[in-house]
Scaffold this active site. Sequence first.
Site, short mmCIF file in Angstrom:
data_model
loop_
_atom_site.label_atom_id
_atom_site.label_comp_id
_atom_site.label_asym_id
_atom_site.label_seq_id
_atom_site.Cartn_x
_atom_site.Cartn_y
_atom_site.Cartn_z
N PHE A 1 -3.20 -99.78 -32.23
CA PHE A 1 -4.07 -99.08 -33.20
C PHE A 1 -3.29 -98.61 -34.42
O PHE A 1 -3.85 -98.43 -35.50
CB PHE A 1 -4.74 -97.87 -32.54
N LEU A 2 -1.97 -98.44 -34.26
CA LEU A 2 -1.17 -97.93 -35.39
C LEU A 2 -1.04 -98.95 -36.51
O LEU A 2 -0.66 -98.63 -37.63
CB LEU A 2 0.23 -97.52 -34.89
N LYS B 1 -5.62 -79.46 -24.06
CA LYS B 1 -6.37 -78.61 -24.99
C LYS B 1 -7.48 -79.35 -25.71
O LYS B 1 -7.32 -80.50 -26.12
CB LYS B 1 -5.41 -78.04 -26.04
N GLU C 1 -10.08 -82.93 -40.44
CA GLU C 1 -9.87 -81.48 -40.29
C GLU C 1 -11.00 -80.63 -40.87
O GLU C 1 -11.32 -79.57 -40.36
CB GLU C 1 -8.52 -81.07 -40.90
N1 LIG Z 1 -5.38 -80.94 -28.38
C1 LIG Z 1 -4.08 -80.95 -28.63
O1 LIG Z 1 -3.24 -80.68 -27.76
C2 LIG Z 1 -3.59 -81.34 -29.99
C3 LIG Z 1 -2.25 -81.64 -30.17
C4 LIG Z 1 -1.81 -81.99 -31.46
C5 LIG Z 1 -2.71 -82.04 -32.51
N2 LIG Z 1 -4.03 -81.72 -32.27
C6 LIG Z 1 -4.99 -81.77 -33.36
O2 LIG Z 1 -5.05 -83.10 -33.88
C7 LIG Z 1 -5.48 -83.05 -35.25
C8 LIG Z 1 -4.63 -84.01 -36.06
O3 LIG Z 1 -4.86 -85.31 -35.50
P1 LIG Z 1 -4.63 -86.63 -36.37
O4 LIG Z 1 -3.34 -86.53 -37.09
O5 LIG Z 1 -4.86 -87.77 -35.49
O6 LIG Z 1 -5.75 -86.51 -37.51
P2 LIG Z 1 -7.26 -87.06 -37.59
O7 LIG Z 1 -7.93 -86.99 -36.27
O8 LIG Z 1 -7.85 -86.34 -38.75
O9 LIG Z 1 -7.12 -88.64 -37.95
C9 LIG Z 1 -6.41 -88.96 -39.08
C10 LIG Z 1 -7.16 -89.94 -39.97
O10 LIG Z 1 -6.82 -91.25 -39.54
C11 LIG Z 1 -7.97 -92.09 -39.50
N3 LIG Z 1 -7.70 -93.01 -38.38
C12 LIG Z 1 -7.73 -92.73 -37.07
N4 LIG Z 1 -7.27 -93.78 -36.36
C13 LIG Z 1 -6.98 -94.77 -37.26
C14 LIG Z 1 -6.47 -96.09 -37.15
N5 LIG Z 1 -6.13 -96.62 -35.95
N6 LIG Z 1 -6.29 -96.80 -38.29
C15 LIG Z 1 -6.61 -96.27 -39.49
N7 LIG Z 1 -7.07 -95.02 -39.67
C16 LIG Z 1 -7.26 -94.28 -38.55
C17 LIG Z 1 -9.13 -91.17 -39.31
O11 LIG Z 1 -10.24 -91.68 -39.99
C18 LIG Z 1 -8.66 -89.87 -39.93
O12 LIG Z 1 -9.13 -89.83 -41.27
C19 LIG Z 1 -5.36 -81.60 -35.70
O13 LIG Z 1 -6.62 -81.02 -35.78
C20 LIG Z 1 -4.58 -80.94 -34.55
O14 LIG Z 1 -4.95 -79.58 -34.37
C21 LIG Z 1 -4.48 -81.38 -31.04
O1 LIG Z 2 -1.04 -78.77 -32.15
C1 LIG Z 2 -0.96 -78.74 -30.94
C2 LIG Z 2 -2.08 -78.31 -30.07
O2 LIG Z 2 -3.21 -77.99 -30.83
C3 LIG Z 2 0.32 -79.18 -30.28
O3 LIG Z 2 0.98 -80.08 -31.17
C4 LIG Z 2 1.28 -78.03 -30.07
O4 LIG Z 2 2.47 -78.54 -29.53
C5 LIG Z 2 0.92 -76.98 -29.06
O5 LIG Z 2 -0.05 -77.33 -28.23
C6 LIG Z 2 0.90 -75.59 -29.65
O6 LIG Z 2 0.73 -74.70 -28.59
C7 LIG Z 2 -0.19 -75.31 -30.68
O7 LIG Z 2 -1.39 -75.27 -30.00
P1 LIG Z 2 -2.56 -74.20 -30.33
O8 LIG Z 2 -2.69 -73.37 -29.11
O9 LIG Z 2 -2.14 -73.40 -31.53
O10 LIG Z 2 -3.72 -75.11 -30.60
#
Ligand SMILES: NC(=O)c1ccc[n+]([C@@H]2O[C@H](COP(=O)([O-])OP(=O)(O)OC[C@H]3O[C@@H](n4cnc5c(N)ncnc54)[C@H](O)[C@@H]3O)[C@@H](O)[C@H]2O)c1
Ligand SMILES: O=C(CO)[C@@H](O)[C@H](O)[C@H](O)[C@H](O)COP(=O)(O)O
Length: 389
Positions: A190-191, A163, A93
Amino acid sequence: MTTTETLSHGLFTRGEPVSAWTVATALPVTYEVRFTPRLLDPANPALGNAGGAGGRRLVVVEETVDRLYGGRIRRWFEARGLPYRLCVLPAHEQVKTMDSVYRVVEQMDRFGLARRGEPVLAVGGGVLMDVVGLACSLYRRSTPFVRIPTTLIGLVDAGVGAKTGVNFGDHKNRLGTYHPAVATLLDPAFLATLDRRHLGNGMAEILKIALVRDRRLFERLDRDGEALVAERFQGPTPGGEVLTRAVHGMLSELQPNLWEHRLERSMDYGHSFSPTVEMRALPELLHGEAVCLDMALTTVIAHRRGLLDTGQRDRIHRLMRRLGLPVWHPLIEPATLGDALTDTVRHRDGRQRFPLPIGIGDCCFVDDVTAAELAAAARETEELSCAAR
Ligand SMILES: NC(=O)c1ccc[n+]([C@@H]2O[C@H](COP(=O)([O-])OP(=O)(O)OC[C@H]3O[C@@H](n4cnc5c(N)ncnc54)[C@H](O)[C@@H]3O)[C@@H](O)[C@H]2O)c1
Ligand SMILES: O=C(CO)[C@@H](O)[C@H](O)[C@H](O)[C@H](O)COP(=O)(O)O
Ligand SMILES: [Co+2]
């Protein structure tokens, strides 16, 4: 001034002297989201076929994921004799910024990426998905990419929507585009290496879907959530239905309103106050943890409005805690909530459009939440959190 009688494609005049044109066209978008187990098995062709076989591949891998899986990814391409370049990108982040996007663009330039036939592969969590997605939406005004999410949030949320985005200053996802990948390949294996906290983080986004549209998913989380987190979805507890229902729920809500012309969005649940809370707490709170705080507060608001009963409120909070998620935080207080409210109203074009749960599995939208109501709900949420310790 000539008068145009014929109507060319998408260009309309009205038989008068031409001084104004109306251009109307639709942008057809199709993309696939598919569970693809054993993705890194060299016998599995999916990695090279997604987005169209042939051509070279630029593979952008998050740095932790490279440490854990980079060797297998390299061996996959080498076993098949496919030309590729692997680019390792720090992605969390605090580096979810345009600078990270520019790093990806520099690699795309150095690679000499073809405009359509060489989709970029994005391998990592939600931050990497959002950064690479934004870089691809900007590069030559649109470059295809394939998402390979490696976190739980990536598998059920960040990897499946349209998005992309990065933070700007103190604002969450303030810069971004709608640019879905041409394909998303979901491999829950991957989890196995994802830490417990990030598994709980992803459970928050699954709980979001359950609370506003899928009671059965909530029942599954209530019954199996803790075991799934402990087993990292690799053990005897069946996790397939949870993942499938989460992805299906997300796509069912996104597909009819992918460009968000309608701003009453059930998938906004948990995202009315969390963007401000997450950014003010950075790096203390993960995205899903901030979302959970938002949902814990709005569950109390819904209860105070009679939209769900005391048993349901307490069951929701109890499940949040069992999943290792926070129910209250010092930032859940009137000043921060007021600032969040102001920014969210702007984000939703002048109205609150707050999703509030109705019971468990349904929701409504409200525009009349007051500062006093927020303050009272914040106090009650803190009291409930203290009482549960
Ligand atoms: N575009 C969208 O619609 C959407 C939706 C939901 C969330 N998001 C965004 O996603 C972000 C959160 O994503 P996140 O929770 O994946 O966080 P992240 O991308 O920061 O990853 C989390 C951490 O896990 C580690 N990691 C990744 N894969 C791994 C694995 N297989 N094994 C071990 N470690 C691993 C990474 O090094 C990282 O430090 C936020 O910025 C949020 O805004 C976007
Ligand atoms: O966090 C996100 C998208 O970034 C999703 O989990 C969430 O359900 C939706 O897309 C929300 O609309 C939040 O999205 P955002 O427009 O604030 O990025
Ligand atoms: Co989210």
